[in-house]
Enzyme design. Structure first.
Site, PDB file in Angstrom:
ATOM      1  N   ASN A 182       0.851  -1.189   0.000  1.00  0.00           N
ATOM      2  CA  ASN A 182       0.000   0.000   0.000  1.00  0.00           C
ATOM      3  C   ASN A 182       0.885   1.236   0.000  1.00  0.00           C
ATOM      4  O   ASN A 182       2.002   1.198   0.516  1.00  0.00           O
ATOM      5  CB  ASN A 182      -0.895   0.018   1.252  1.00  0.00           C
ATOM      6  N   SER A 234       4.751   6.781   2.326  1.00  0.00           N
ATOM      7  CA  SER A 234       5.313   5.500   2.786  1.00  0.00           C
ATOM      8  C   SER A 234       4.709   4.364   1.983  1.00  0.00           C
ATOM      9  O   SER A 234       3.498   4.332   1.765  1.00  0.00           O
ATOM     10  CB  SER A 234       4.942   5.255   4.267  1.00  0.00           C
ATOM     11  N   ASP A 271      -2.921   0.729   7.681  1.00  0.00           N
ATOM     12  CA  ASP A 271      -1.657   1.484   7.595  1.00  0.00           C
ATOM     13  C   ASP A 271      -0.625   1.006   8.614  1.00  0.00           C
ATOM     14  O   ASP A 271       0.076   1.821   9.227  1.00  0.00           O
ATOM     15  CB  ASP A 271      -1.920   3.005   7.816  1.00  0.00           C
ATOM     16  N   HIS A 322       0.824   5.182   1.340  1.00  0.00           N
ATOM     17  CA  HIS A 322       0.098   6.078   2.243  1.00  0.00           C
ATOM     18  C   HIS A 322       0.755   7.461   2.176  1.00  0.00           C
ATOM     19  O   HIS A 322       1.980   7.563   2.207  1.00  0.00           O
ATOM     20  CB  HIS A 322       0.159   5.518   3.672  1.00  0.00           C
TER      21      HIS A 322
HETATM   22  C1  GRF Z   1      -2.753   8.648  -2.771  1.00  0.00           C
HETATM   23  O1  GRF Z   1      -2.489   9.829  -2.078  1.00  0.00           O
HETATM   24  C2  GRF Z   1      -2.316   7.458  -1.951  1.00  0.00           C
HETATM   25  O2  GRF Z   1      -1.226   7.720  -1.127  1.00  0.00           O
HETATM   26  C3  GRF Z   1      -3.533   7.161  -1.117  1.00  0.00           C
HETATM   27  O3  GRF Z   1      -4.627   7.443  -1.949  1.00  0.00           O
HETATM   28  C4  GRF Z   1      -4.253   8.400  -2.945  1.00  0.00           C
HETATM   29  C5  GRF Z   1      -4.590   7.817  -4.267  1.00  0.00           C
HETATM   30  O4  GRF Z   1      -4.436   8.737  -5.315  1.00  0.00           O
HETATM   31  N1  GRF Z   1      -3.508   5.813  -0.597  1.00  0.00           N
HETATM   32  P1  GRF Z   1      -4.540   8.236  -6.821  1.00  0.00           P
HETATM   33  O5  GRF Z   1      -5.927   7.606  -7.009  1.00  0.00           O
HETATM   34  O6  GRF Z   1      -3.452   7.258  -7.087  1.00  0.00           O
HETATM   35  O7  GRF Z   1      -4.401   9.488  -7.653  1.00  0.00           O
END
Ligand code: GRF
Length: 206
Positions: free
Chosen positions: A111, A145, A154, A113
């Site tokens: 993932n 991260s 997370d 974050h």
């Molecule tokens: C990103 O900020 C990611 O870190 C979080 O969700 C957002 C997704 O953005 N988990 P995108 O759909 O990839 O533009």
């Protein structure tokens, strides 16, 4: 030629990280790994459009279309199995993965974050809430991260981080944009390294 590591990217929104991953794949920077499925929890996610343009198979599995959490999870597991998934990459996926998926793909779910975990993670910490919390805490820096997913939000081991400064006058939007730029570099790079290691260890789908 060795078989590519097969990646399913799970999305719910715009999919700019998906786009970065697909671009890395196109330019040969993904260690021969391949995105073979984009699975969305929402049928109007723009990420689906990005996937179609790249001729990647898509699936939409909405919670509302399943009679129970268990049925929802079974549908997700079936789609992942059909795509012979080796690695799952969450990229803005807003549903919590059920224990069956986490167990089936233990250690092979990543993932990204938008904060420097373990700070500013956990339930409710997504989207603008993260950046608002960083600014409210008066942090001097933030970042993103990439971590291995476990049963908690997370929470799993952090594989890589990138930092950005918090600049006086920042809004949640300006900070989010600065962090997102780093996400687009960090996630493909970390996925490539992860898949390289996975190939070496030989731990793939069965
Ligand atoms: C990103 O900020 C990611 O870190 C979080 O969700 C957002 C997704 O953005 N988990 P995108 O759909 O990839 O533009």
């Amino acid at each position: 030629m060795p078989k590519p590591v097969r990646i399913a990217v799970l999305v719910s929104g715009g999919g700019s990280n998906l786009q970065a991953i697909l671009q890395a794949q196109d330019s040969g920077q993904l260690a021969g790994a391949q995105v073979t499925l984009v699975l969305s929890s929402k049928d109007d996610a723009y990420a689906l459009e990005r996937a179609r343009r790249h001729k990647v198979a898509t699936a939409v599995i909405e919670r509302a279309s399943a009679p129970s959490d268990e049925a929802f999870e079974s549908m997700i597991l079936a789609a992942l199995a059909k795509a012979e998934t080796d690695v799952i990459c969450l990229a803005g996926y807003l549903k919590k993965l059920g224990p069956g998926v986490v167990c089936r793909y233990q250690g092979r779910i990543l993932n990204i974050h938008p904060a420097l975990l373990p700070k500013f993670g956990g339930p409710g910490m997504y989207g603008h809430f993260v950046h608002e919390a960083v600014l409210a805490a008066g942090e001097k820096e933030s970042g993103c991260s990439v971590h291995v997913v476990d049963e908690e939000f997370d929470h799993g081991p952090v594989l890589a981080q990138a930092k950005v400064p918090v600049i006086p006058g920042d809004t949640p939007e300006s900070l989010a944009a600065r962090v997102l730029e780093q996400e687009h570099r960090l996630y493909p790079k970390t996925i490539a390294e992860f898949c390289r290691q996975l190939k070496l260890s030989g731990a793939r789908h069965d």
